[in-house]
Design a protein around this motif. Sequence first.
Motif, PDB file in Angstrom:
ATOM      1  N   MET A   1      20.484  26.353  49.952  1.00 44.30           N
ATOM      2  CA  MET A   1      19.216  26.398  50.684  1.00 44.30           C
ATOM      3  C   MET A   1      18.285  26.976  49.642  1.00 44.30           C
ATOM      4  O   MET A   1      18.514  27.976  48.801  1.00 44.30           O
ATOM      5  N   ASN A   2      17.015  26.449  49.604  1.00 44.25           N
ATOM      6  CA  ASN A   2      15.895  26.972  48.840  1.00 44.25           C
ATOM      7  C   ASN A   2      15.154  28.235  49.190  1.00 44.25           C
ATOM      8  O   ASN A   2      14.830  28.388  50.372  1.00 44.25           O
ATOM      9  N   MET A   3      15.334  29.221  48.317  1.00 41.29           N
ATOM     10  CA  MET A   3      14.580  30.559  48.557  1.00 41.29           C
ATOM     11  C   MET A   3      14.292  31.052  47.077  1.00 41.29           C
ATOM     12  O   MET A   3      14.622  30.625  46.141  1.00 41.29           O
ATOM     13  N   SER A   4      13.098  31.781  47.309  1.00 39.66           N
ATOM     14  CA  SER A   4      12.694  32.632  46.051  1.00 39.66           C
ATOM     15  C   SER A   4      12.900  34.163  46.402  1.00 39.66           C
ATOM     16  O   SER A   4      12.940  34.498  47.516  1.00 39.66           O
ATOM     17  N   SER A   5      13.028  34.884  45.193  1.00 42.57           N
ATOM     18  CA  SER A   5      13.228  36.376  45.342  1.00 42.57           C
ATOM     19  C   SER A   5      12.345  37.104  44.495  1.00 42.57           C
ATOM     20  O   SER A   5      12.304  36.770  43.349  1.00 42.57           O
ATOM     21  N   GLU A   6      11.805  38.083  44.748  1.00 44.26           N
ATOM     22  CA  GLU A   6      11.046  38.920  43.957  1.00 44.26           C
ATOM     23  C   GLU A   6      10.986  40.608  44.534  1.00 44.26           C
ATOM     24  O   GLU A   6      11.340  40.769  45.501  1.00 44.26           O
ATOM     25  N   ILE A   7      10.790  41.290  43.346  1.00 40.74           N
ATOM     26  CA  ILE A   7      10.639  42.674  43.676  1.00 40.74           C
ATOM     27  C   ILE A   7       9.336  43.147  43.778  1.00 40.74           C
ATOM     28  O   ILE A   7       8.768  43.117  42.972  1.00 40.74           O
ATOM     29  N   GLN A  12      12.797  44.118  48.306  1.00 39.42           N
ATOM     30  CA  GLN A  12      13.083  42.697  47.729  1.00 39.42           C
ATOM     31  C   GLN A  12      12.594  41.679  48.954  1.00 39.42           C
ATOM     32  O   GLN A  12      12.774  41.808  50.103  1.00 39.42           O
ATOM     33  N   ILE A  13      11.701  41.055  48.271  1.00 37.33           N
ATOM     34  CA  ILE A  13      10.982  39.927  49.284  1.00 37.33           C
ATOM     35  C   ILE A  13      11.642  38.613  49.035  1.00 37.33           C
ATOM     36  O   ILE A  13      11.568  38.095  47.706  1.00 37.33           O
ATOM     37  N   ILE A  14      12.209  37.919  49.909  1.00 36.07           N
ATOM     38  CA  ILE A  14      12.810  36.733  49.938  1.00 36.07           C
ATOM     39  C   ILE A  14      12.093  35.562  50.642  1.00 36.07           C
ATOM     40  O   ILE A  14      12.107  35.987  52.107  1.00 36.07           O
ATOM     41  N   LYS A  15      11.504  34.686  49.860  1.00 37.90           N
ATOM     42  CA  LYS A  15      10.919  33.627  50.774  1.00 37.90           C
ATOM     43  C   LYS A  15      11.717  32.430  50.953  1.00 37.90           C
ATOM     44  O   LYS A  15      12.477  32.056  49.980  1.00 37.90           O
ATOM     45  N   ILE A  16      12.006  32.199  52.178  1.00 38.04           N
ATOM     46  CA  ILE A  16      12.571  30.897  52.506  1.00 38.04           C
ATOM     47  C   ILE A  16      11.887  29.726  52.471  1.00 38.04           C
ATOM     48  O   ILE A  16      10.685  29.535  52.919  1.00 38.04           O
ATOM     49  N   LEU A  17      12.334  28.746  51.634  1.00 38.15           N
ATOM     50  CA  LEU A  17      11.610  27.772  51.191  1.00 38.15           C
ATOM     51  C   LEU A  17      11.991  26.340  51.946  1.00 38.15           C
ATOM     52  O   LEU A  17      12.132  25.325  51.312  1.00 38.15           O
ATOM     53  N   GLU A  18      12.335  26.566  53.008  1.00 40.75           N
ATOM     54  CA  GLU A  18      12.837  25.431  53.917  1.00 40.75           C
ATOM     55  C   GLU A  18      11.999  25.389  55.280  1.00 40.75           C
ATOM     56  O   GLU A  18      11.541  26.332  55.550  1.00 40.75           O
ATOM     57  N   LYS A  19      12.181  24.331  56.130  1.00 34.69           N
ATOM     58  CA  LYS A  19      11.379  24.133  57.218  1.00 34.69           C
ATOM     59  C   LYS A  19      12.147  24.593  58.483  1.00 34.69           C
ATOM     60  O   LYS A  19      11.782  25.089  59.393  1.00 34.69           O
ATOM     61  N   ARG A  20      13.547  24.841  58.330  1.00 35.97           N
ATOM     62  CA  ARG A  20      14.417  24.888  59.238  1.00 35.97           C
ATOM     63  C   ARG A  20      15.659  25.843  59.003  1.00 35.97           C
ATOM     64  O   ARG A  20      16.167  25.765  57.781  1.00 35.97           O
ATOM     65  N   ASP A  22      18.880  26.202  61.017  1.00 36.43           N
ATOM     66  CA  ASP A  22      19.457  25.778  62.280  1.00 36.43           C
ATOM     67  C   ASP A  22      21.045  25.792  61.780  1.00 36.43           C
ATOM     68  O   ASP A  22      21.504  26.383  60.938  1.00 36.43           O
ATOM     69  N   ALA A  23      21.943  25.177  62.673  1.00 36.28           N
ATOM     70  CA  ALA A  23      23.209  25.086  62.780  1.00 36.28           C
ATOM     71  C   ALA A  23      23.735  24.554  61.316  1.00 36.28           C
ATOM     72  O   ALA A  23      24.632  25.000  60.827  1.00 36.28           O
ATOM     73  N   ALA A  24      23.130  23.569  60.883  1.00 40.34           N
ATOM     74  CA  ALA A  24      23.249  22.759  59.602  1.00 40.34           C
ATOM     75  C   ALA A  24      23.084  23.601  58.426  1.00 40.34           C
ATOM     76  O   ALA A  24      23.621  23.343  57.405  1.00 40.34           O
ATOM     77  N   ALA A  25      21.951  24.480  58.454  1.00 38.87           N
ATOM     78  CA  ALA A  25      21.760  25.520  57.293  1.00 38.87           C
ATOM     79  C   ALA A  25      22.323  26.708  57.558  1.00 38.87           C
ATOM     80  O   ALA A  25      22.064  27.659  56.285  1.00 38.87           O
ATOM     81  N   ALA A  26      22.797  27.185  58.341  1.00 40.65           N
ATOM     82  CA  ALA A  26      23.138  28.818  58.770  1.00 40.65           C
ATOM     83  C   ALA A  26      24.030  29.378  57.922  1.00 40.65           C
ATOM     84  O   ALA A  26      23.789  30.322  57.242  1.00 40.65           O
ATOM     85  N   ILE A  27      25.041  28.621  57.558  1.00 44.84           N
ATOM     86  CA  ILE A  27      26.061  29.167  56.439  1.00 44.84           C
ATOM     87  C   ILE A  27      25.361  29.170  54.938  1.00 44.84           C
ATOM     88  O   ILE A  27      25.446  30.139  54.564  1.00 44.84           O
ATOM     89  N   GLN A  28      24.727  28.138  54.596  1.00 45.82           N
ATOM     90  CA  GLN A  28      23.965  28.196  53.348  1.00 45.82           C
ATOM     91  C   GLN A  28      23.086  29.263  53.274  1.00 45.82           C
ATOM     92  O   GLN A  28      22.734  30.071  52.352  1.00 45.82           O
ATOM     93  N   PHE A  29      22.306  29.508  54.457  1.00 43.82           N
ATOM     94  CA  PHE A  29      21.527  30.738  54.372  1.00 43.82           C
ATOM     95  C   PHE A  29      22.012  32.086  54.096  1.00 43.82           C
ATOM     96  O   PHE A  29      21.680  32.662  53.318  1.00 43.82           O
ATOM     97  N   GLU A  50       7.068  29.468  55.839  1.00 47.95           N
ATOM     98  CA  GLU A  50       7.446  28.112  55.762  1.00 47.95           C
ATOM     99  C   GLU A  50       8.506  27.769  56.734  1.00 47.95           C
ATOM    100  O   GLU A  50       8.672  26.473  56.649  1.00 47.95           O
ATOM    101  N   VAL A  51       8.706  28.527  57.492  1.00 48.42           N
ATOM    102  CA  VAL A  51      10.069  27.987  58.341  1.00 48.42           C
ATOM    103  C   VAL A  51       9.241  27.736  59.574  1.00 48.42           C
ATOM    104  O   VAL A  51       8.773  28.444  60.343  1.00 48.42           O
TER     105      VAL A  51
END
Length: 115
Positions: A1-7, A12-20, A22-29, A50-51
């Motif tokens: 799963m695509n994310m970026s992180s900055e302090i 700590q700000i974690i930006k989720i760079l995905e549209k969804r 969901d069940a398919a992405a939950a474990i990766q998240f 972005e979600v």
Amino acid sequence: MNMSSEIAEDLQIIKILEKRIDAAAAIQFKDRVRELTAEQVTPVVLDLSEVDFVDSSGLGAIVATMKFLGSERPLHLAGLTPIVAKVFALTRMERVFKIFQSPVDAVKSYEAKRA
């Protein structure tokens, strides 16, 4: 799963760079957030701007992340799109999380507490 992180200002700000999230992405998240937070000790803000879609599995993954971080490292949310905000309102999860309009607002809130 695509994310970026900055302090920023002890957050700590974690930006989720995905549209969804969901069940398919939950474990990766969950796995990716754990990786990004492993070396940090600051509170975390999830930037969800972005979600476009979160289902019950995605909501469960966000709650699991909150539990993983514990009470010493609060998890906040920022930038909820209208559909995602509606999911949080319908499930009353907006009572569980502090939700900011944007990550900048979260940083300003923490700056104000330190002043």
